[in-house]
Design a protein around this motif. Structure first.
Motif, PDB file in Angstrom:
ATOM      1  N   SER A   1       0.828  -1.216   0.000  1.00 28.17           N
ATOM      2  CA  SER A   1       0.000   0.000   0.000  1.00 28.17           C
ATOM      3  C   SER A   1       0.855   1.257   0.000  1.00 28.17           C
ATOM      4  N   PHE A   2       1.939   1.244   0.771  1.00 25.79           N
ATOM      5  CA  PHE A   2       2.857   2.386   0.810  1.00 25.79           C
ATOM      6  C   PHE A   2       3.424   2.633  -0.584  1.00 25.79           C
ATOM      7  N   ALA A   3       3.858   1.573  -1.243  1.00 24.10           N
ATOM      8  CA  ALA A   3       4.425   1.712  -2.583  1.00 24.10           C
ATOM      9  C   ALA A   3       3.395   2.252  -3.565  1.00 24.10           C
ATOM     10  N   ALA A   4       2.161   1.766  -3.483  1.00 24.47           N
ATOM     11  CA  ALA A   4       1.110   2.205  -4.400  1.00 24.47           C
ATOM     12  C   ALA A   4       0.827   3.695  -4.256  1.00 24.47           C
ATOM     13  N   CYS A   5       0.938   4.227  -3.043  1.00 18.43           N
ATOM     14  CA  CYS A   5       0.698   5.656  -2.823  1.00 18.43           C
ATOM     15  C   CYS A   5       1.629   6.519  -3.672  1.00 18.43           C
ATOM     16  N   PHE A   6       2.847   6.056  -3.893  1.00 22.03           N
ATOM     17  CA  PHE A   6       3.839   6.873  -4.591  1.00 22.03           C
ATOM     18  C   PHE A   6       3.634   6.894  -6.100  1.00 22.03           C
TER      19      PHE A   6
END
Length: 258
Positions: free
Chosen positions: A230-235
């Protein structure tokens, strides 16, 4: 080129003090701090003369006020994934260290700083400390374990509220919620930390390591992997680019939900 260490360390009677020394940046976690912390934790684990450790921030204002936002600028999803995995690896190493590591929260513990504090085995805070996961203001989420550990410590409802609003809580509320174990006046913080650590290291080191192992086993789950994804997708969103750039520009972000 010689690179000055961003950590100050001092070993006294078996207890290692680890001070993050970036006071002008409120001790923000950049890649060098993360790398040096990783090396120090390895030394804590392997060093026969080290019985326990505590982490504290330099200066009067902050424990750690978050990640270094300038290093987040321009990150792609893949880059963010690697950063998150680096943070997870380090904080998991701290959490699973067989020797006690305490967070001495002497000021702001925000974002990655709160995540670092929560990875420690417990937290002692000064009465002036403040806590929060304000990543939402950048259009992203906590990426170093905060979505999981904050829920563990204070419950899903309050943790979700803090992560959605980006609000801070003061030291007294953190104590009431169980996020910290003890509060002290700022000038007595180190004294209280040492008092507890000396009490602990007087016990069986083997039994202490098993307490840590069993306490951590209670929470075994795959939530951390979900957080990394999820953190990666935010970027890969425009909102994260806008939020990070707005922080650097010292202006209010204009999120468009894209």
């Amino acid at each position: 080129m010689f690179q000055k260490s961003l950590l100050n360390t001092r070993l006294n009677n078996g207890i290692l003090k680890v001070e993050i020394n970036r006071p002008e940046q409120l001790n923000a976690l950049n890649s060098q701090v993360l790398r040096e912390l990783d090396e120090i934790v390895d030394q804590i684990i392997s060093g026969q003369d080290i019985k326990a450790a505590f982490i504290i921030g330099s200066g009067e204002k902050a424990f750690v006020a978050g990640a270094d936002i300038k290093e987040l600028s321009g990150l792609s999803g893949d880059g963010a994934r690697k950063l998150s995995q680096t943070g997870h690896h380090l904080f998991s190493k701290i959490e699973n260290c067989p020797k006690p590591i305490i967070a001495a929260v002497n000021g702001l513990a925000l974002g990655g700083g709160l995540e670092l504090a929560m990875a420690c085995h417990f937290r002692i805070a000064s009465e002036q400390a403040r806590f929060g996961q304000p990543e939402i203001n950048l259009g992203i989420i906590p990426g170093y374990g905060g979505t999981q550990r904050l829920i563990r410590y204070i419950g899903k409802g309050k943790a979700t509220e803090l992560m959605m609003t980006g609000d801070f809580i003061n030291a007294q509320e953190a104590l009431q919620l169980g996020l910290v174990n003890h509060l002290t006046p700022k000038d007595q913080l180190t004294t209280k930390v040492l008092e507890l650590l000396y009490k602990i290291i007087a016990k069986s080191s083997g039994a202490i390591s098993k307490v840590i192992e069993c306490a951590n086993a209670y929470y075994q789950q795959n939530g951390f992997e979900v957080e990394i994804d999820s953190f990666a997708a935010c970027f890969d969103t425009q909102d994260s680019q806008e939020g990070i750039q707005a922080f650097i520009d010292k202006r209010k972000p204009e999120f468009k939900g894209k």
